[in-house]
Design a protein around this motif. Structure first.
Motif, PDB file in Angstrom:
ATOM      1  N   ARG A  54      64.336  17.301  45.814  1.00  0.00           N
ATOM      2  CA  ARG A  54      63.438  18.163  46.582  1.00  0.00           C
ATOM      3  C   ARG A  54      64.238  19.221  47.341  1.00  0.00           C
ATOM      4  N   TRP A  74      63.597  22.687  57.661  1.00  0.00           N
ATOM      5  CA  TRP A  74      63.404  21.588  56.719  1.00  0.00           C
ATOM      6  C   TRP A  74      64.595  20.630  56.696  1.00  0.00           C
ATOM      7  N   THR A 120      51.084  13.223  54.688  1.00  0.00           N
ATOM      8  CA  THR A 120      51.930  14.412  54.597  1.00  0.00           C
ATOM      9  C   THR A 120      51.115  15.655  54.249  1.00  0.00           C
ATOM     10  N   ASP A 123      57.070  18.560  56.149  1.00  0.00           N
ATOM     11  CA  ASP A 123      57.757  19.228  55.045  1.00  0.00           C
ATOM     12  C   ASP A 123      57.267  18.716  53.693  1.00  0.00           C
ATOM     13  N   TYR A 124      57.103  17.400  53.571  1.00  0.00           N
ATOM     14  CA  TYR A 124      56.583  16.850  52.316  1.00  0.00           C
ATOM     15  C   TYR A 124      55.180  17.399  52.041  1.00  0.00           C
ATOM     16  N   GLY A 166      55.233  20.709  50.488  1.00  0.00           N
ATOM     17  CA  GLY A 166      55.506  20.579  49.061  1.00  0.00           C
ATOM     18  C   GLY A 166      54.275  20.168  48.271  1.00  0.00           C
ATOM     19  N   SER A 218      58.258  16.285  46.362  1.00  0.00           N
ATOM     20  CA  SER A 218      57.615  16.201  47.675  1.00  0.00           C
ATOM     21  C   SER A 218      56.437  15.236  47.684  1.00  0.00           C
TER      22      SER A 218
END
Length: 352
Positions: free
Chosen positions: A98, A55, A171, A24-25, A28, A125
Protein backbone atom coordinates in the motif's frame (compact mmCIF):
# COMPACT_ATOMS: atom_id res chain seq x y z
CA UNK A 1 -0.96 -1.93 39.13
CA UNK A 2 1.81 -1.14 36.63
CA UNK A 3 0.65 -3.98 34.38
CA UNK A 4 -2.88 -2.57 34.32
CA UNK A 5 -1.49 0.88 33.45
CA UNK A 6 0.55 -0.52 30.56
CA UNK A 7 -2.50 -2.48 29.36
CA UNK A 8 -4.51 0.77 29.26
CA UNK A 9 -1.70 2.46 27.30
CA UNK A 10 -1.71 -0.47 24.85
CA UNK A 11 -5.46 -0.16 24.36
CA UNK A 12 -5.25 3.59 23.79
CA UNK A 13 -2.46 3.06 21.25
CA UNK A 14 -4.63 0.54 19.40
CA UNK A 15 -7.47 3.08 19.39
CA UNK A 16 -5.12 5.77 18.06
CA UNK A 17 -3.96 3.51 15.23
CA UNK A 18 -7.54 2.53 14.44
CA UNK A 19 -8.42 6.21 14.06
CA UNK A 20 -5.26 7.53 12.39
CA UNK A 21 -4.35 4.55 10.26
CA UNK A 22 -8.00 3.75 9.67
CA UNK A 23 -8.55 7.13 8.03
CA UNK A 24 -5.77 6.41 5.53
CA UNK A 25 -7.09 2.92 4.78
CA UNK A 26 -10.52 4.44 4.25
CA UNK A 27 -9.11 6.88 1.70
CA UNK A 28 -7.74 3.87 -0.15
CA UNK A 29 -11.17 2.21 -0.05
CA UNK A 30 -12.75 5.21 -1.77
CA UNK A 31 -9.87 5.31 -4.23
CA UNK A 32 -10.70 1.72 -5.17
CA UNK A 33 -14.41 2.47 -5.63
CA UNK A 34 -13.99 5.85 -7.38
CA UNK A 35 -14.49 4.38 -10.85
CA UNK A 36 -12.52 4.64 -14.08
CA UNK A 37 -9.77 7.10 -14.95
CA UNK A 38 -12.01 10.02 -15.91
CA UNK A 39 -14.81 9.39 -13.42
CA UNK A 40 -12.43 8.90 -10.53
CA UNK A 41 -10.03 11.70 -11.40
CA UNK A 42 -11.42 14.29 -8.98
CA UNK A 43 -11.86 12.00 -5.93
CA UNK A 44 -8.36 10.58 -6.44
CA UNK A 45 -6.94 14.08 -6.78
CA UNK A 46 -8.38 14.96 -3.39
CA UNK A 47 -7.20 11.68 -1.82
CA UNK A 48 -3.64 12.29 -3.02
CA UNK A 49 -3.54 15.84 -1.67
CA UNK A 50 -5.24 15.00 1.63
CA UNK A 51 -3.11 11.95 2.46
CA UNK A 52 0.31 13.11 1.33
CA UNK A 53 1.42 15.02 4.46
CA UNK A 54 0.36 12.51 7.15
CA UNK A 55 0.02 8.98 5.81
CA UNK A 56 3.46 7.87 7.05
CA UNK A 57 3.17 9.33 10.53
CA UNK A 58 0.04 7.29 11.29
CA UNK A 59 2.22 4.17 11.34
CA UNK A 60 3.90 5.55 14.46
CA UNK A 61 0.89 4.30 16.40
CA UNK A 62 1.33 0.77 15.04
CA UNK A 63 5.00 0.73 16.01
CA UNK A 64 4.01 1.95 19.47
CA UNK A 65 1.50 -0.91 19.77
CA UNK A 66 4.11 -3.52 18.81
CA UNK A 67 6.75 -2.14 21.19
CA UNK A 68 4.32 -2.04 24.12
CA UNK A 69 3.10 -5.57 23.37
CA UNK A 70 6.43 -7.35 23.01
CA UNK A 71 8.05 -5.45 25.90
CA UNK A 72 5.20 -5.32 28.40
CA UNK A 73 3.37 -8.52 27.52
CA UNK A 74 5.83 -10.88 25.80
CA UNK A 75 3.62 -13.93 26.32
CA UNK A 76 0.77 -12.24 24.47
CA UNK A 77 3.13 -11.20 21.67
CA UNK A 78 4.40 -14.76 21.29
CA UNK A 79 0.92 -16.24 21.50
CA UNK A 80 -0.71 -13.89 19.00
CA UNK A 81 2.09 -13.99 16.44
CA UNK A 82 2.35 -17.78 16.68
CA UNK A 83 -1.36 -18.54 16.31
CA UNK A 84 -2.16 -15.70 13.88
CA UNK A 85 1.04 -15.35 11.88
CA UNK A 86 -0.68 -15.80 8.51
CA UNK A 87 -3.26 -12.97 8.69
CA UNK A 88 -0.69 -10.72 10.36
CA UNK A 89 1.87 -11.49 7.66
CA UNK A 90 -0.73 -10.75 4.98
CA UNK A 91 -1.58 -7.48 6.74
CA UNK A 92 2.11 -6.54 6.92
CA UNK A 93 2.52 -7.32 3.23
CA UNK A 94 -0.52 -5.18 2.51
CA UNK A 95 0.98 -2.25 4.45
CA UNK A 96 4.20 -2.44 2.44
CA UNK A 97 2.46 -2.73 -0.92
CA UNK A 98 0.00 0.00 0.00
CA UNK A 99 2.78 2.43 0.92
CA UNK A 100 4.75 1.60 -2.21
CA UNK A 101 1.68 2.00 -4.42
CA UNK A 102 0.81 5.40 -2.95
CA UNK A 103 4.41 6.65 -3.10
CA UNK A 104 5.00 5.64 -6.72
CA UNK A 105 1.61 6.46 -8.21
CA UNK A 106 1.94 10.22 -8.33
CA UNK A 107 5.48 10.55 -9.79
CA UNK A 108 4.90 7.81 -12.37
CA UNK A 109 4.99 9.34 -15.86
CA UNK A 110 3.11 6.58 -17.69
CA UNK A 111 -0.63 6.15 -17.36
CA UNK A 112 -0.24 2.37 -17.17
CA UNK A 113 2.19 2.77 -14.27
CA UNK A 114 -0.13 5.13 -12.42
CA UNK A 115 -2.98 2.68 -12.86
CA UNK A 116 -0.90 -0.24 -11.61
CA UNK A 117 0.42 1.57 -8.56
CA UNK A 118 -3.02 3.01 -7.85
CA UNK A 119 -4.59 -0.44 -7.99
CA UNK A 120 -1.97 -1.84 -5.61
CA UNK A 121 -2.56 1.03 -3.18
CA UNK A 122 -6.34 0.73 -3.32
CA UNK A 123 -6.60 -3.07 -3.06
CA UNK A 124 -4.04 -3.24 -0.24
CA UNK A 125 -6.00 -0.53 1.63
CA UNK A 126 -8.97 -2.91 1.80
CA UNK A 127 -7.13 -6.19 2.34
CA UNK A 128 -4.95 -4.92 5.19
CA UNK A 129 -7.69 -3.79 7.61
CA UNK A 130 -9.63 -7.00 6.94
CA UNK A 131 -6.75 -9.20 8.04
CA UNK A 132 -5.99 -6.96 11.02
CA UNK A 133 -9.64 -7.20 12.06
CA UNK A 134 -9.60 -10.96 11.54
CA UNK A 135 -6.57 -11.25 13.82
CA UNK A 136 -8.33 -9.17 16.48
CA UNK A 137 -11.34 -11.47 16.14
CA UNK A 138 -9.11 -14.47 16.76
CA UNK A 139 -7.90 -12.88 19.99
CA UNK A 140 -11.35 -11.70 21.09
CA UNK A 141 -12.90 -15.12 20.55
CA UNK A 142 -10.21 -16.79 22.66
CA UNK A 143 -8.89 -18.90 19.80
CA UNK A 144 -5.36 -17.47 20.06
CA UNK A 145 -4.69 -18.93 23.50
CA UNK A 146 -1.19 -19.91 24.72
CA UNK A 147 0.04 -23.07 23.03
CA UNK A 148 -2.39 -22.74 20.12
CA UNK A 149 -0.87 -23.77 16.81
CA UNK A 150 -1.48 -21.71 13.72
CA UNK A 151 -4.61 -22.83 11.93
CA UNK A 152 -7.33 -21.41 9.73
CA UNK A 153 -9.82 -21.65 12.61
CA UNK A 154 -7.82 -19.09 14.58
CA UNK A 155 -8.72 -16.34 12.11
CA UNK A 156 -11.34 -17.75 9.70
CA UNK A 157 -14.12 -18.06 12.25
CA UNK A 158 -17.41 -16.12 12.62
CA UNK A 159 -15.99 -13.53 15.03
CA UNK A 160 -12.89 -12.95 12.91
CA UNK A 161 -14.86 -12.58 9.68
CA UNK A 162 -17.30 -10.08 11.14
CA UNK A 163 -14.48 -8.15 12.84
CA UNK A 164 -12.67 -7.99 9.49
CA UNK A 165 -15.77 -6.61 7.77
CA UNK A 166 -16.28 -4.12 10.61
CA UNK A 167 -12.67 -2.99 10.16
CA UNK A 168 -13.24 -2.29 6.46
CA UNK A 169 -16.51 -0.43 7.13
CA UNK A 170 -14.85 1.56 9.92
CA UNK A 171 -11.99 2.69 7.72
CA UNK A 172 -14.39 3.59 4.91
CA UNK A 173 -16.46 5.65 7.35
CA UNK A 174 -13.46 7.52 8.76
CA UNK A 175 -11.95 8.09 5.33
CA UNK A 176 -15.17 9.55 3.92
CA UNK A 177 -15.70 11.82 6.94
CA UNK A 178 -12.17 13.25 6.77
CA UNK A 179 -12.31 13.64 3.00
CA UNK A 180 -15.58 15.57 3.37
CA UNK A 181 -13.71 18.13 5.45
CA UNK A 182 -10.73 18.07 3.12
CA UNK A 183 -12.98 18.76 0.13
CA UNK A 184 -14.21 21.91 1.83
CA UNK A 185 -10.65 22.89 2.76
CA UNK A 186 -9.48 22.46 -0.84
CA UNK A 187 -12.49 24.46 -2.10
CA UNK A 188 -14.04 21.52 -3.97
CA UNK A 189 -17.80 21.84 -3.24
CA UNK A 190 -18.67 19.03 -5.65
CA UNK A 191 -16.58 16.61 -3.59
CA UNK A 192 -18.11 17.75 -0.30
CA UNK A 193 -21.44 16.25 -1.33
CA UNK A 194 -19.70 13.28 -2.95
CA UNK A 195 -17.93 12.19 0.23
CA UNK A 196 -20.75 13.27 2.55
CA UNK A 197 -23.04 10.75 0.86
CA UNK A 198 -20.40 8.04 1.16
CA UNK A 199 -19.79 8.86 4.82
CA UNK A 200 -23.49 8.48 5.60
CA UNK A 201 -23.65 5.23 3.61
CA UNK A 202 -20.59 3.83 5.39
CA UNK A 203 -22.05 4.80 8.77
CA UNK A 204 -25.28 2.95 7.90
CA UNK A 205 -23.33 -0.15 6.87
CA UNK A 206 -21.21 0.07 10.02
CA UNK A 207 -24.36 0.27 12.15
CA UNK A 208 -25.78 -2.86 10.53
CA UNK A 209 -22.48 -4.69 11.00
CA UNK A 210 -22.39 -3.63 14.66
CA UNK A 211 -25.78 -5.28 15.18
CA UNK A 212 -24.59 -8.41 13.38
CA UNK A 213 -21.46 -8.41 15.54
CA UNK A 214 -23.67 -8.52 18.61
CA UNK A 215 -25.45 -11.64 17.39
CA UNK A 216 -22.18 -13.30 16.35
CA UNK A 217 -20.35 -12.63 19.61
CA UNK A 218 -23.37 -13.84 21.59
CA UNK A 219 -22.96 -17.27 20.01
CA UNK A 220 -19.26 -17.42 19.19
CA UNK A 221 -17.56 -15.22 21.82
CA UNK A 222 -19.76 -15.21 24.95
CA UNK A 223 -17.15 -13.51 27.14
CA UNK A 224 -16.98 -10.53 24.76
CA UNK A 225 -20.77 -10.42 24.52
CA UNK A 226 -21.04 -10.35 28.29
CA UNK A 227 -18.50 -7.55 28.52
CA UNK A 228 -20.13 -5.46 25.81
CA UNK A 229 -23.53 -5.62 27.48
CA UNK A 230 -22.41 -4.85 31.04
CA UNK A 231 -20.28 -2.36 32.95
CA UNK A 232 -17.66 -0.20 31.25
CA UNK A 233 -17.98 -2.13 28.01
CA UNK A 234 -21.63 -1.18 27.74
CA UNK A 235 -20.83 2.42 28.68
CA UNK A 236 -18.42 2.79 25.77
CA UNK A 237 -20.85 1.04 23.42
CA UNK A 238 -23.42 3.69 24.35
CA UNK A 239 -20.82 6.44 23.84
CA UNK A 240 -20.04 5.04 20.40
CA UNK A 241 -23.75 5.10 19.56
CA UNK A 242 -24.14 8.70 20.74
CA UNK A 243 -21.07 9.74 18.75
CA UNK A 244 -22.51 7.99 15.66
CA UNK A 245 -25.75 9.97 15.97
CA UNK A 246 -23.76 13.19 16.40
CA UNK A 247 -21.69 12.35 13.33
CA UNK A 248 -24.78 11.72 11.22
CA UNK A 249 -26.29 15.05 12.35
CA UNK A 250 -23.05 16.95 11.64
CA UNK A 251 -22.73 15.35 8.20
CA UNK A 252 -26.03 16.95 7.24
CA UNK A 253 -24.64 20.37 8.11
CA UNK A 254 -21.64 22.38 6.88
CA UNK A 255 -18.49 20.30 7.57
CA UNK A 256 -16.56 21.49 10.61
CA UNK A 257 -13.82 20.29 12.94
CA UNK A 258 -16.47 18.81 15.24
CA UNK A 259 -17.43 16.35 12.50
CA UNK A 260 -14.00 14.73 12.69
CA UNK A 261 -14.08 14.74 16.48
CA UNK A 262 -17.41 12.94 16.48
CA UNK A 263 -16.24 10.35 13.93
CA UNK A 264 -13.06 9.66 15.91
CA UNK A 265 -15.26 9.35 19.00
CA UNK A 266 -17.25 6.58 17.31
CA UNK A 267 -14.19 4.49 16.49
CA UNK A 268 -12.21 5.19 19.66
CA UNK A 269 -15.21 4.37 21.86
CA UNK A 270 -15.80 1.11 19.98
CA UNK A 271 -12.18 0.02 20.37
CA UNK A 272 -12.16 0.88 24.07
CA UNK A 273 -15.46 -0.96 24.49
CA UNK A 274 -13.78 -4.08 23.07
CA UNK A 275 -10.87 -3.65 25.50
CA UNK A 276 -13.19 -3.18 28.46
CA UNK A 277 -15.22 -6.23 27.39
CA UNK A 278 -12.12 -8.44 27.58
CA UNK A 279 -11.24 -7.49 31.16
CA UNK A 280 -9.39 -8.92 33.01
CA UNK A 281 -8.10 -10.90 30.04
CA UNK A 282 -5.78 -9.96 27.23
CA UNK A 283 -6.74 -13.24 25.57
CA UNK A 284 -10.17 -14.43 26.75
CA UNK A 285 -10.41 -16.57 28.76
CA UNK A 286 -6.93 -17.96 29.15
CA UNK A 287 -4.48 -15.11 29.72
CA UNK A 288 -5.09 -12.28 32.17
CA UNK A 289 -3.23 -8.98 32.27
CA UNK A 290 -1.38 -10.08 35.41
CA UNK A 291 -0.40 -13.48 33.99
CA UNK A 292 0.83 -12.02 30.71
CA UNK A 293 2.82 -9.12 32.17
CA UNK A 294 6.59 -8.99 31.97
CA UNK A 295 8.97 -8.51 34.87
CA UNK A 296 8.06 -5.68 37.27
CA UNK A 297 11.31 -3.84 36.55
CA UNK A 298 10.64 -4.05 32.80
CA UNK A 299 7.13 -2.66 33.24
CA UNK A 300 8.44 0.21 35.38
CA UNK A 301 11.01 1.22 32.77
CA UNK A 302 8.42 0.80 30.02
CA UNK A 303 6.11 3.19 31.86
CA UNK A 304 8.96 5.72 32.16
CA UNK A 305 9.90 5.41 28.46
CA UNK A 306 6.24 5.76 27.49
CA UNK A 307 5.97 8.96 29.53
CA UNK A 308 9.10 10.34 27.86
CA UNK A 309 7.68 9.45 24.44
CA UNK A 310 4.43 11.21 25.26
CA UNK A 311 6.33 14.35 26.27
CA UNK A 312 8.77 14.38 23.33
CA UNK A 313 6.95 12.76 20.43
CA UNK A 314 3.23 13.35 20.89
CA UNK A 315 3.39 17.18 20.71
CA UNK A 316 5.16 16.89 17.35
CA UNK A 317 2.59 14.40 16.07
CA UNK A 318 -0.34 16.55 17.14
CA UNK A 319 1.33 19.64 15.67
CA UNK A 320 1.62 17.79 12.36
CA UNK A 321 -2.08 16.90 12.48
CA UNK A 322 -2.98 20.50 13.33
CA UNK A 323 -0.87 21.94 10.51
CA UNK A 324 -2.38 19.48 8.06
CA UNK A 325 -5.97 20.21 9.11
CA UNK A 326 -5.33 23.93 8.68
CA UNK A 327 -3.85 23.56 5.21
CA UNK A 328 -0.31 24.51 6.20
CA UNK A 329 1.31 21.44 4.63
CA UNK A 330 -0.04 21.66 1.09
CA UNK A 331 2.40 21.17 -1.76
CA UNK A 332 3.59 24.24 -3.63
CA UNK A 333 2.37 24.56 -7.19
CA UNK A 334 4.78 25.08 -10.10
CA UNK A 335 3.74 28.73 -10.31
CA UNK A 336 4.49 29.26 -6.61
CA UNK A 337 7.89 27.60 -6.95
CA UNK A 338 8.74 29.88 -9.89
CA UNK A 339 7.71 32.95 -7.92
CA UNK A 340 9.95 31.90 -5.03
CA UNK A 341 12.94 30.84 -7.10
CA UNK A 342 12.94 33.67 -9.62
CA UNK A 343 13.39 32.95 -13.33
CA UNK A 344 12.36 29.52 -14.50
CA UNK A 345 14.56 26.95 -16.18
CA UNK A 346 14.43 28.88 -19.48
CA UNK A 347 15.62 32.08 -17.85
CA UNK A 348 12.29 33.82 -18.28
CA UNK A 349 10.76 35.46 -15.23
CA UNK A 350 7.19 34.49 -14.32
CA UNK A 351 4.79 36.46 -16.45
CA UNK A 352 7.59 37.54 -18.80
Amino acid sequence: MTADLIAVVLLLAVAAYACGGGTDYGAGFWDLTAGGTERGRRPRWLIDHAMAPVWEVNNVWLIFVLVIMWTGFPIVFQTVFSALWLPLALAAMGMVLRGAGFAFRKPSRRLAGRRLYGAVFAVASVVTPFFLGAAVGGVASGRASPGTKASADAWANPTSVVFGLVAIATTAFLGAVFLTGDARRFDAPDLVGYFRLRALSALAVLTVLAVITGFVTHEDSPHIWQGLTHGLGLLFVVLAGVAALATAWLLLRTPSAWLRVAAVGVVASAVIAWGMAQRPYLVPTSLTVADAAGAPATLTWLAIVTLVALVLVMPAVFLLYWLDSHGELEELTDAELRRRNGPDADGVAPGG
